[in-house]
Design an enzyme around this catalytic site. Structure first.
Site, PDB file in Angstrom:
ATOM      1  N   GLU A 130      51.046  35.676  43.966  1.00 57.84           N
ATOM      2  CA  GLU A 130      51.047  37.140  44.125  1.00 57.84           C
ATOM      3  C   GLU A 130      51.354  37.502  45.571  1.00 57.84           C
ATOM      4  O   GLU A 130      51.002  36.764  46.499  1.00 57.84           O
ATOM      5  CB  GLU A 130      49.653  37.677  43.720  1.00 57.84           C
ATOM      6  CG  GLU A 130      49.511  39.177  43.932  1.00 57.84           C
ATOM      7  CD  GLU A 130      48.253  39.764  43.275  1.00 57.84           C
ATOM      8  OE1 GLU A 130      47.441  39.001  42.725  1.00 57.84           O
ATOM      9  OE2 GLU A 130      48.108  41.002  43.332  1.00 57.84           O
ATOM     10  N   GLU A 153      46.387  43.603  34.031  1.00 61.82           N
ATOM     11  CA  GLU A 153      44.992  44.110  33.941  1.00 61.82           C
ATOM     12  C   GLU A 153      44.930  45.632  33.815  1.00 61.82           C
ATOM     13  O   GLU A 153      44.210  46.304  34.564  1.00 61.82           O
ATOM     14  CB  GLU A 153      44.180  43.632  35.145  1.00 61.82           C
ATOM     15  CG  GLU A 153      44.003  42.130  35.164  1.00 61.82           C
ATOM     16  CD  GLU A 153      43.002  41.615  36.189  1.00 61.82           C
ATOM     17  OE1 GLU A 153      42.579  42.371  37.077  1.00 61.82           O
ATOM     18  OE2 GLU A 153      42.651  40.418  36.104  1.00 61.82           O
ATOM     19  N   GLU A 185      45.549  34.171  34.329  1.00 63.01           N
ATOM     20  CA  GLU A 185      44.786  34.091  35.589  1.00 63.01           C
ATOM     21  C   GLU A 185      43.479  33.390  35.277  1.00 63.01           C
ATOM     22  O   GLU A 185      42.688  33.885  34.459  1.00 63.01           O
ATOM     23  CB  GLU A 185      44.488  35.479  36.171  1.00 63.01           C
ATOM     24  CG  GLU A 185      45.672  36.107  36.855  1.00 63.01           C
ATOM     25  CD  GLU A 185      45.333  37.421  37.554  1.00 63.01           C
ATOM     26  OE1 GLU A 185      44.222  37.557  38.111  1.00 63.01           O
ATOM     27  OE2 GLU A 185      46.204  38.317  37.519  1.00 63.01           O
TER      28      GLU A 185
HETATM   29  O1  AHR Z   1      44.205  36.909  41.533  1.00 61.42           O
HETATM   30  C1  AHR Z   1      43.614  37.945  42.259  1.00 61.42           C
HETATM   31  C2  AHR Z   1      43.499  39.252  41.458  1.00 61.42           C
HETATM   32  O2  AHR Z   1      42.573  39.083  40.416  1.00 61.42           O
HETATM   33  C3  AHR Z   1      44.754  39.705  40.762  1.00 61.42           C
HETATM   34  O3  AHR Z   1      45.577  40.455  41.596  1.00 61.42           O
HETATM   35  C4  AHR Z   1      44.224  40.553  39.646  1.00 61.42           C
HETATM   36  O4  AHR Z   1      45.072  40.567  38.522  1.00 61.42           O
HETATM   37  C5  AHR Z   1      42.859  39.954  39.350  1.00 61.42           C
HETATM   38  O5  AHR Z   1      41.883  40.921  39.258  1.00 61.42           O
END
Ligand code: AHR
Length: 501
Positions: A28, A174, A293
Site C-alpha cells: 500500500e 473495507e 489482508e
Molecule cells: O494494512 C493496513 C490497513 O489496514 C489497510 O490500509 C486497511 O485496509 C486496513 O484497515
C-alpha cells in the site's frame, strides 16, 4: 495422550488442490512500504528502475504468488491518473487516509514493472470511495485494452505497448468501515460495486472481481454486510474478501497462541454466508474467499503521517510468538483451501511487514521465515490430518490442543510436507506420525524455528536471533515417524516418497 501426540496422515484424505494464489502479499501507499521500501531511486541500493535491489531479492525469496495494490485505506481517495505519465508532471497531493504527502512517483505502471521484476501477479484495487464506476472501468481499459482506444493508446504513449493483462481486481477496500474515505452502507455499496463490476467486465470479461466483505469479525455489521453485498453482486463477482489483524494485547501468550480456532471461525461463517446466498438466489455459480489482508498488528499504532512523504508509520516489530501465529494462520489456509483461494500478507515491506529497511540494508523479521517455508514446500493437495494432541487451558478459550498442524501431498514430485506449531511454553512433546496408506521413505529435511523466549526478535543489531535451523533427515520405518517437538516452535517436515511405491 497425556504426554505425547499423534498425527494420522492418509494421502487419500484430501481437502483440495492447493490454490495457486494462497501465498500473496499486499503493498500500500502507506508509510515506507512503497517509498523507501520498494522504490527509492536516490538510494545507492536502487537499480535502474529505482527499486531497492536488497528488497527485491528478499521479496524474491518470499516468492509471493500475487500482490495487492495500491491499498488499503489509501485506495479510497486515490485517482490512478495521478500516478501515470511523465513523473515530473505528476501531482503532489495530501493523502487523507494516512495524513501523508503522496508524490505519485510510483503508480500503476511502476507497480506492474515491480511485479514482473519479482515474478508475481498484480491484483489492482479500484477506488469506490471518492472514485466513480467510470474511473474504475477506465483503469481496466488503461491496463488491459489493446491499442486503438484513448486509454489503451495513453498507456502505449507511457511506454507500455502490450496490455498489462491484470486479472484480479478489488472493488474498493473495507467499505463497511466508518474510517474508510467514502464509506457506504451495505446496500449502497452493493449497488455501486455491482455497477462498477458490470462496467469493468464489459471492458474485459476475463477479469476476476473481489467484493469487499466485512473488514473484521468485530464489526457490528458482520456478517449481515457480507450477506447483503453478496445478494446484490452474486452474478457479477468471483470472490468475497475478508480481513483480519490479531495481536497479543493482553500479553497472554497461551491465549494468543490459541488463535487458529478464531481464524477458522471467520472462514466458516463466511463460507456459510456464501452457501446461504447461493441457495437463496438459486444460483449455479460459486464464489470463493480472498483473505486479502491478514497479519499480526497491535504494537505499532501510529497512523498519522504529519503531511510528510514516506513517514515511519506502523512499522511493527515481530517476535517469536508472532511468527508462531503467522505459521498457524497458514495452517488454517491449508485446512480451509476448499473455500479460501486467495490470501495476501499485509504488508510486504516496512509497514506491518516481514522485511524492515533502513538506508543501508534490511532485516528479515521472525515472520519472514514461516512464510518462506510454507511458500517453498506447499505443493499439490492439502491433506486432512487427524491430530491427537494433549491440550492446555487458555483464558477465554478453554481447552486448546498443544499442536496446530497442516499438511500437503504432491503426487507429482512424490513429496509431502507437514507443518507443526507447538504452542506449549516449556515442555518438549514427543510426537508420532502415523502414515495410514502410503508412507514416505525418508524425511529429507526438517526446519525448526524455536526458542525459549516468546518475545525474542530480529533487529538490525542482532538480525539472526530467531531463524530456522535445519536438522538432518532420516529413514522412515514401519510407516511411523517419531520426533521430539520443542516448546514454542514451528517445525516443517519435508518427506519424500519412494516413487516406485
Ligand atoms: O494494512 C493496513 C490497513 O489496514 C489497510 O490500509 C486497511 O485496509 C486496513 O484497515
Amino acid at each position: 495422550m497425556k504426554n505425547h501426540a499423534r498425527l494420522y496422515i492418509d494421502t487419500n484424505r484430501i481437502i483440495s488442490d492447493i490454490p495457486p494464489l494462497l501465498f500473496g502479499g499486499f503493498a500500500e501507499h502507506l508509510g515506507r512500504c512503497i517509498y523507501e521500501g520498494i522504490y527509492d531511486p536516490s538510494s545507492p541500493l536502487a537499480d535502474q528502475n529505482g527499486f531497492r535491489t536488497d528488497v527485491i531479492s528478499a521479496l524474491k525469496e518470499l516468492n509471493f504468488s500475487i500482490i495487492r495494490y495500491p491499498g488499503g485505506n489509501f485506495l479510497s481517495g486515490y485517482h490512478w491518473m495521478d500516478g501515470v505519465g511523465d513523473r515530473k508532471q505528476r501531482p503532489r497531493r495530501r493523502e487523507l487516509a494516512w495524513q501523508s504527502i503522496e508524490t505519485n512517483q510510483f503508480g500503476v505502471n511502476e507497480f506492474i514493472q515491480f511485479c514482473r521484476e519479482i515474478n508475481t501477479l498484480p491484483m489492482l484495487g479500484t477506488n469506490l470511495g471518492t472514485g466513480s464506476i467510470e474511473e474504475a472501468a477506465s483503469l481496466v481499459e488503461y491496463c488491459n485494452a489493446p491499442a486503438g482506444s484513448y486509454l489503451a493508446d495513453l498507456r502505449i504513449s507511457h511506454g507500455f505497448r502490450q496490455p498489462h493483462d491484470v486479472k484480479y481486481w478489488c472493488l474498493g477496500n473495507e467499505m463497511d468501515g466508518i474510517w474508510q474515505i467514502g464509506h457506504l452502507e451495505a446496500l449502497d455499496y452493493g449497488i455501486k460495486a455491482r455497477e462498477a463490476a458490470k462496467l469493468m467486465k464489459w471492458q474485459d470479461p476475463s477479469i476476476k472481481l473481489i467484493l469487499c466483505g466485512s473488514s473484521s469479525m468485530s464489526m457490528s455489521t458482520f456478517p449481515e454486510w457480507d450477506r447483503n453485498v453478496l445478494e446484490a453482486c452474486w452474478e457479477y463477482v468471483d470472490y468475497l474478501s475478508l480481513h483480519c489483524y490479531v495481536g497479543n494485547r493482553e500479553n497472554n501468550t497461551p491465549r494468543y497462541l490459541a488463535i487458529s480456532s478464531q481464524l477458522e471461525q471467520q472462514v466458516d461463517i463466511l463460507a456459510a454466508a456464501l452457501r446461504y446466498v447461493k441457495a437463496k438466489l438459486r444460483s449455479k455459480r460459486d464464489i470463493y474467499l480472498s483473505w486479502d489482508e491478514w497479519n499480526v498488528w497491535y504494537k505499532a499504532q501510529n497512523w498519522q503521517g504529519g503531511w510528510t512523504p514516506a513517514p515511519h508509520l506502523i512499522e511493527e516489530e515481530y517476535n517469536l510468538e508472532d511468527a508462531l501465529v503467522v505459521a498457524q494462520w497458514m495452517n488454517v489456509f491449508l485446512r480451509k483451501c476448499d473455500i479460501l483461494k486467495i490470501a495476501c500478507l499485509a504488508q510486504i515491506v516496512n509497514v506491518i511487514a516481514p522485511i524492515l529497511t533502513n538506508p543501508t540494508g534490511l532485516v528479515k523479521q521472525t515472520t519472514f521465515y514461516p512464510f518462506n517455508l510454507f511458500r517453498k514446500f506447499t505443493n499439490g493437495k492439502s491433506l486432512d490430518v487427524l491430530v491427537k494432541s494433549p491440550v492446555y487451558h487458555a483464558d477465554q478459550v478453554g481447552e486448546v490442543p498443544l499442536l496446530d498442524v497442516s499438511s500437503c501431498y504432491d503426487p507429482d514430485s512424490g513429496t509431502s510436507t507437514i507443518y507443526i506449531v507447538h504452542r506449549g511454553l516449556s515442555e518438549n512433546l514427543p510426537l508420532e506420525i502415523i502414515w495410514q496408506d502410503l508412507a514416505p521413505k525418508t524425511v529429507i529435511d526438517i526446519y525448526q524455528l524455536a526458542g525459549m523466549d516468546p518475545k525474542a526478535a530480529n533487529t538490525f543489531e542482532r538480525p539472526e536471533t530467531v531463524v530456522p535451523i535445519r536438522l538432518p533427515g532420516f529413514e522412515i520405518k514401519d510407516k511411523t515417524t517419531t520426533l521430539i517437538v520443542p516448546p514454542l516452535s514451528f517445525t516443517t517436515l519435508v518427506c519424500k516418497f519412494d516413487v516406485t511405491n
